[in-house]
Scaffold this motif. Sequence first.
Motif, short mmCIF file in Angstrom:
data_model
loop_
_atom_site.label_atom_id
_atom_site.label_comp_id
_atom_site.label_asym_id
_atom_site.label_seq_id
_atom_site.Cartn_x
_atom_site.Cartn_y
_atom_site.Cartn_z
N GLN A 167 0.91 -1.20 -0.18
CA GLN A 167 -0.05 -0.06 0.00
C GLN A 167 0.96 1.36 -0.07
O GLN A 167 0.64 2.13 0.54
CB GLN A 167 -0.70 -0.12 1.20
CG GLN A 167 -1.93 -1.10 1.34
CD GLN A 167 -2.96 -1.02 2.33
OE1 GLN A 167 -2.41 -0.53 3.27
NE2 GLN A 167 -4.04 -1.76 2.40
N ILE A 168 1.66 1.38 -1.00
CA ILE A 168 2.71 2.37 -0.93
C ILE A 168 2.20 3.67 -1.63
O ILE A 168 1.27 3.33 -2.76
CB ILE A 168 4.09 2.25 -1.45
CG1 ILE A 168 4.23 1.67 -3.05
CG2 ILE A 168 4.67 0.99 -0.71
CD1 ILE A 168 5.13 1.54 -3.57
N PRO A 169 2.41 4.87 -1.12
CA PRO A 169 1.88 6.09 -2.09
C PRO A 169 2.53 6.07 -3.29
O PRO A 169 3.79 5.58 -3.32
CB PRO A 169 2.36 7.12 -1.21
CG PRO A 169 3.37 6.83 -0.37
CD PRO A 169 3.21 5.39 -0.02
N VAL A 170 1.86 6.58 -4.15
CA VAL A 170 2.66 6.68 -5.70
C VAL A 170 2.74 8.19 -6.00
O VAL A 170 1.93 9.20 -5.76
CB VAL A 170 1.57 6.25 -6.98
CG1 VAL A 170 2.28 6.64 -8.21
CG2 VAL A 170 1.27 5.02 -6.82
N PRO A 171 4.14 8.56 -6.02
CA PRO A 171 4.40 10.01 -6.18
C PRO A 171 3.44 10.75 -7.11
O PRO A 171 3.33 10.11 -8.33
CB PRO A 171 5.88 9.79 -6.49
CG PRO A 171 6.49 8.63 -6.07
CD PRO A 171 5.36 7.81 -6.27
N TRP A 172 3.53 11.86 -7.09
CA TRP A 172 2.72 12.82 -8.08
C TRP A 172 4.16 13.62 -8.72
O TRP A 172 5.05 14.01 -8.16
CB TRP A 172 1.89 13.96 -7.61
CG TRP A 172 1.21 14.56 -8.40
CD1 TRP A 172 0.14 14.38 -9.43
CD2 TRP A 172 1.78 16.08 -9.14
NE1 TRP A 172 -0.23 15.39 -10.10
CE2 TRP A 172 1.08 16.38 -10.01
CE3 TRP A 172 2.91 16.76 -8.57
CZ2 TRP A 172 1.20 17.88 -10.84
CZ3 TRP A 172 3.14 18.11 -9.52
CH2 TRP A 172 2.13 18.43 -10.38
N PRO A 173 3.96 13.74 -9.92
CA PRO A 173 2.90 13.45 -11.11
C PRO A 173 3.28 11.95 -11.28
O PRO A 173 4.31 11.33 -11.17
CB PRO A 173 3.06 14.45 -12.30
CG PRO A 173 4.39 14.49 -12.14
CD PRO A 173 4.83 14.77 -11.08
N ALA A 174 2.31 10.97 -12.03
CA ALA A 174 2.47 9.90 -12.58
C ALA A 174 1.88 9.72 -13.80
O ALA A 174 1.08 10.53 -14.24
CB ALA A 174 1.57 8.69 -11.53
N GLN A 175 2.45 8.68 -14.74
CA GLN A 175 2.06 8.56 -16.06
C GLN A 175 1.70 7.35 -16.22
O GLN A 175 2.03 6.38 -15.61
CB GLN A 175 3.40 9.07 -16.90
CG GLN A 175 4.64 8.17 -16.84
CD GLN A 175 6.06 8.71 -17.21
OE1 GLN A 175 6.03 9.94 -17.90
NE2 GLN A 175 7.20 8.12 -16.85
#
Length: 257
Positions: free
Chosen positions: A187-195
């Motif tokens: 459940q790790i956070p996805v950094p912003w921005p993502a593509q």
Amino acid sequence: MQLESKKIVLTGASSGIGKALLELLLRQGALVVVGDLTPESIPEHPNLHTLQLDVSKKEKLDDFLDRSIEILGNIDVFIANAGFAYYEKIKEEDWKRIQSIFEVNTFAPIYIAEKMNRLFPKGFHFIVVASAANYLPLPGYALYSATKSAVHSFIEAFRFEMNKKSKLTVVYPIATKTEFYKRAGRQIPVPWPAQSPETVARSIVSAIRTGKKRVFPSLIFRIKLALNRWLPFLFPIYRQFLAWQFRDWERKNRLDS
């Protein structure tokens, strides 16, 4: 360079960027050999050969390269895409854990680049998927960032040592919406921005055609890089925000365990 009938070797294509890239290469008529830990999960195609490959093993890489040459007769482009990450707080030293990620993310692409340079004196195109973390190492990704920075530094220096007819390309994706983050941790956070992986795949295909040395698939990240030269406080602020996310993730995992 047009992709029709071009002979391309790709590592890591059962998911994520590699999967999207393989689909695009085949649609454009390339002849592809793929090395993957789970080749049986890759759909069959008349222009495709799949081989089982563990890039962390030197002897497996040697055999894979030999068999790829046997199948294709030559290699126009080699794309080193296989890789993985840990998302973690490093609490104690672990030599095997360090070694395992460097073997896959760093040793394998460096070794293949060196070997290709010897085997193909008339020239080849080597593409390695690095990471925007080379320019902006992120909290939780200390080891991953280190592996990609090492590849970046090697390629930048090796350009001046390799065969003059050859080309080297480094791709620097930002966070990409794939299974990569599920494998990196819980459940790790996805950094912003993502593509999307398709965005990265299109950028790599463009680099095959143009021979571009450095590829930044994200326009937002290119703008951030430029702004940070004039406003050098931007990256530290962004990193502090991600550090807060990292501490929050760590707290939630302690509560769940």
